[in-house]
Design an enzyme around this catalytic site. Structure first.
Site, PDB file in Angstrom:
ATOM      1  N   VAL A  93      65.119-118.598 -76.927  1.00  0.00           N
ATOM      2  CA  VAL A  93      64.744-119.622 -75.959  1.00  0.00           C
ATOM      3  C   VAL A  93      63.390-119.283 -75.345  1.00  0.00           C
ATOM      4  O   VAL A  93      63.106-118.116 -75.050  1.00  0.00           O
ATOM      5  CB  VAL A  93      65.802-119.708 -74.831  1.00  0.00           C
ATOM      6  CG1 VAL A  93      65.339-120.633 -73.719  1.00  0.00           C
ATOM      7  CG2 VAL A  93      67.132-120.186 -75.393  1.00  0.00           C
ATOM      8  N   CYS A  94      62.557-120.321 -75.159  1.00  0.00           N
ATOM      9  CA  CYS A  94      61.311-120.155 -74.417  1.00  0.00           C
ATOM     10  C   CYS A  94      61.116-121.390 -73.543  1.00  0.00           C
ATOM     11  O   CYS A  94      62.034-122.202 -73.382  1.00  0.00           O
ATOM     12  CB  CYS A  94      60.121-119.954 -75.362  1.00  0.00           C
ATOM     13  SG  CYS A  94      59.707-121.417 -76.330  1.00  0.00           S
ATOM     14  N   ALA A  95      59.936-121.558 -72.990  1.00  0.00           N
ATOM     15  CA  ALA A  95      59.720-122.662 -72.052  1.00  0.00           C
ATOM     16  C   ALA A  95      59.697-124.017 -72.744  1.00  0.00           C
ATOM     17  O   ALA A  95      60.363-124.961 -72.325  1.00  0.00           O
ATOM     18  CB  ALA A  95      58.427-122.443 -71.278  1.00  0.00           C
TER      19      ALA A  95
END
Length: 375
Positions: free
Chosen positions: A72-74
């Protein structure tokens, strides 16, 4: 190994179904600490993306091989790169499509109950933001309460159900998320209601949501009764639906109570908040099921993913309903507040109709966890 792409809907089901998941979050540490994807059986590893530019070999021992792994990232890009590196190292992983931006936006509709003569009550759970919206359906008609800004979710749901949206309510002028209420009303021809004491600065037309207002949904006449309940805002209004369900807006939550400071008038509204929680609500039937407009922690979700609990149980279990000393109560709701919601002043301006940011700007305004509550 194949890199899989998961939607926010896929992750939401894993939260609701109480499944195990290992999340590698490659955002910066402060962003992760402030807000992450919560799940009862989720495990986490936070390694900022820039620390993985030279490879993932050092973190491989920390990533399980017997669980599903989600990166997961932004906004997605960094998680794709890390997921591909893990795949090249022989690991089967997935990444979250759209990143935390998509997680913040996703709504999961869940049926709360069947109502008389084929009626239904749905809760729309925005897991990434803690927002809860509602739709009451009865014999071809629908009412919506506290809709978030993703209006197509509600209009498409109504279309799939074969019902016409006739009434749209906001329990108060929201400060933590952008309301979709008046936009749904404009699109569908429904009546849009807003408490007049919260609407002194709005620049659009609305129908006053006054104490005692009774609206009938469908020919089976399911009641939606308004109950003035100030404290979070001066106009905050609750609803009693079919004499069974109490929609409390942001006044009362399952594990906490509403904060009185988001319009800068905490000292002025503390007395209203206490009167609502300790007098007005105490006069109601304890068998009413409380349905709030937000939740704060994952533990507030029931096994079916809904956020709901008997009012009588909350009188016994919710700390905010059991502070006998008025000075202690005042201190609790004014001195021990969490950080204010991201961009809450601008969000109030949007909900007044004074500014009209584009979609990307609205997304940035809403990023982050629910901060409407005092625990």
């Amino acid at each position: 190994m194949t890199v899989n792409k998961w939607t926010a809907a896929t992750v939401a089901r894993k939260v609701i179904d109480n499944e195990e998941l290992f999340i590698l979050d490659v955002r910066n540490a402060d962003a992760f600490e402030d807000w992450k994807i919560d799940g009862h059986k989720f495990e986490y590893l936070n390694i900022p993306y820039f620390e993985l530019l030279d490879g993932v070999e050092e973190i491989l021992p920390k990533i399980p091989t017997d669980k599903e792994v989600l990166v997961v990232c932004a906004k997605e890009g960094s998680s794709v790169m890390v997921a591909e590196m893990l795949s090249e190292a022989g690991r089967e992983v997935a990444y979250l499509e759209g990143g935390m931006k998509s997680w913040s936006s996703y709504l999961e509709p869940i049926k709360v109950a069947d109502l008389p003569n084929g009626g239904e009550l749905y809760q729309f759970v925005r897991l990434g933001k803690g927002c809860l919206s509602y739709m009451v359906i009865s014999e071809g008609e629908a009412a919506i309460i506290d809709a978030v800004r993703f209006t197509d979710i509600f209009t498409n749901f109504a279309k799939d159900k074969g019902v016409e949206i006739k009434h749209v309510f906001d329990t108060h002028l929201h400060a933590d998320h952008i309301s979709g209420g008046r936009h749904i009303a404009a699109e569908t021809g429904a009546t849009y209601y807003l408490p007049p004491k919260d609407a002194t600065e709005v620049v659009f037309d609305y129908t006053p949501l006054n104490d005692g207002l009774n609206v009938k949904i469908g020919s089976s006449q399911i009641d939606v009764n308004a109950l003035y309940s100030p404290g979070h805002t001066i106009g905050s209004t609750s609803f009693v639906i079919d004499n069974q369900y109490l929609l409390t807006g942001d006044i009362l939550f399952i594990d906490s109570i509403g904060r009185p400071d988001l319009a800068g008038l905490a000292e002025d509204w503390v007395g209203d908040l206490r009167e609502t929680l300790y007098t007005r609500y105490r006069e109601l039937a304890e068998d009413l099921v409380v349905l709030p407009a937000h939740f704060m922690i994952i533990d507030e979700l029931n096994e079916d993913g809904t956020v709901a609990k008997r009012l009588g149980d909350l009188f016994k279990e919710n700390h905010g309903l059991n502070i006998e000393d008025e000075d202690e109560f005042r201190s609790t709701v004014t001195d021990n507040l969490p950080p204010q919601p991201n961009a809450y002043e601008q969000i109030r301006q949007v909900n007044m109709g004074k500014i009209t940011p584009d979609n990307d700007e609205q997304t940035e305004m809403e990023i982050g966890p629910n901060r409407c509550a005092v625990r």
